[in-house]
Design a protein around this motif. Structure first.
Motif, short mmCIF file in Angstrom:
data_model
loop_
_atom_site.label_atom_id
_atom_site.label_comp_id
_atom_site.label_asym_id
_atom_site.label_seq_id
_atom_site.Cartn_x
_atom_site.Cartn_y
_atom_site.Cartn_z
N TRP A 22 0.81 -1.22 0.00
CA TRP A 22 0.00 0.00 0.00
C TRP A 22 0.84 1.27 0.00
CZ3 TRP A 22 -5.16 0.11 -0.67
CH2 TRP A 22 -5.83 -1.11 -0.56
N PHE A 25 0.81 3.85 -2.87
CA PHE A 25 -0.30 3.54 -3.78
C PHE A 25 -1.48 4.43 -3.42
CE2 PHE A 25 -4.06 1.16 -5.13
CZ PHE A 25 -3.72 0.90 -6.45
N ASP A 26 -1.94 5.22 -4.37
CA ASP A 26 -3.04 6.16 -4.13
C ASP A 26 -4.38 5.44 -4.25
OD1 ASP A 26 -4.34 8.57 -3.67
OD2 ASP A 26 -4.41 9.06 -5.80
N SER A 27 -5.13 5.37 -3.16
CA SER A 27 -6.42 4.69 -3.15
C SER A 27 -7.29 5.27 -2.04
CB SER A 27 -6.23 3.19 -2.90
OG SER A 27 -7.48 2.54 -2.71
N SER A 28 -8.59 5.31 -2.30
CA SER A 28 -9.53 5.77 -1.27
C SER A 28 -9.62 4.77 -0.12
CB SER A 28 -10.92 5.98 -1.89
OG SER A 28 -11.40 4.75 -2.44
N LEU A 29 -9.08 3.58 -0.28
CA LEU A 29 -9.11 2.57 0.78
C LEU A 29 -7.98 2.73 1.79
CD1 LEU A 29 -9.97 -0.60 -1.35
CD2 LEU A 29 -11.53 0.89 -0.07
N ARG A 30 -6.97 3.52 1.42
CA ARG A 30 -5.84 3.71 2.35
C ARG A 30 -6.29 4.47 3.59
NH1 ARG A 30 -0.22 5.63 0.59
NH2 ARG A 30 0.17 4.75 2.63
N MET A 65 -8.69 -0.41 -7.11
CA MET A 65 -8.53 0.30 -5.84
C MET A 65 -7.44 -0.33 -4.98
SD MET A 65 -12.46 0.84 -4.73
CE MET A 65 -13.47 2.11 -5.44
N LEU A 66 -6.95 -1.51 -5.39
CA LEU A 66 -5.95 -2.25 -4.63
C LEU A 66 -4.60 -2.19 -5.34
CD1 LEU A 66 -8.04 -5.48 -3.96
CD2 LEU A 66 -7.78 -3.50 -2.45
#
Length: 85
Positions: A22, A25-30, A65-66
């Motif tokens: 992670w 890594f740009d993600s809304s889940l982070r 997203m992953l």
């Protein structure tokens, strides 16, 4: 937008790799919570699992997203709410 369940699996010795993936890594889940068996005290031979419920345009967008390492070990299912009688 559709709803999807992302079900990731890795072996206990791969936890550090799965979480390190992670970084950067740009993600809304982070920096958000997810359900996981990694901290449940599983035996050393059991697979670890992480679940996310996400909204996305399609299954590919949900997997995007992953981070790649995590996505490669993730099953994606289309889901919806159902009332239990």
């Amino acid at each position: 937008m559709a709803m999807f369940m992302l079900h990731h699996r890795h072996l206990p010795h791969e936890c550090r790799i799965a979480f390190a993936a992670w970084r950067g890594f740009d993600s809304s889940l982070r920096h958000d919570a997810a359900f996981s068996s990694c901290v449940s005290g599983n035996g050393a031979r059991d697979e670890h699992r992480i679940w996310w419920t996400v909204e996305a345009a399609d299954a590919n967008a949900a997997l995007a997203m992953l981070p790649p390492y995590v996505a490669e070990r993730t099953e994606v299912s289309s889901i919806g709410e159902v009332r239990i009688p």
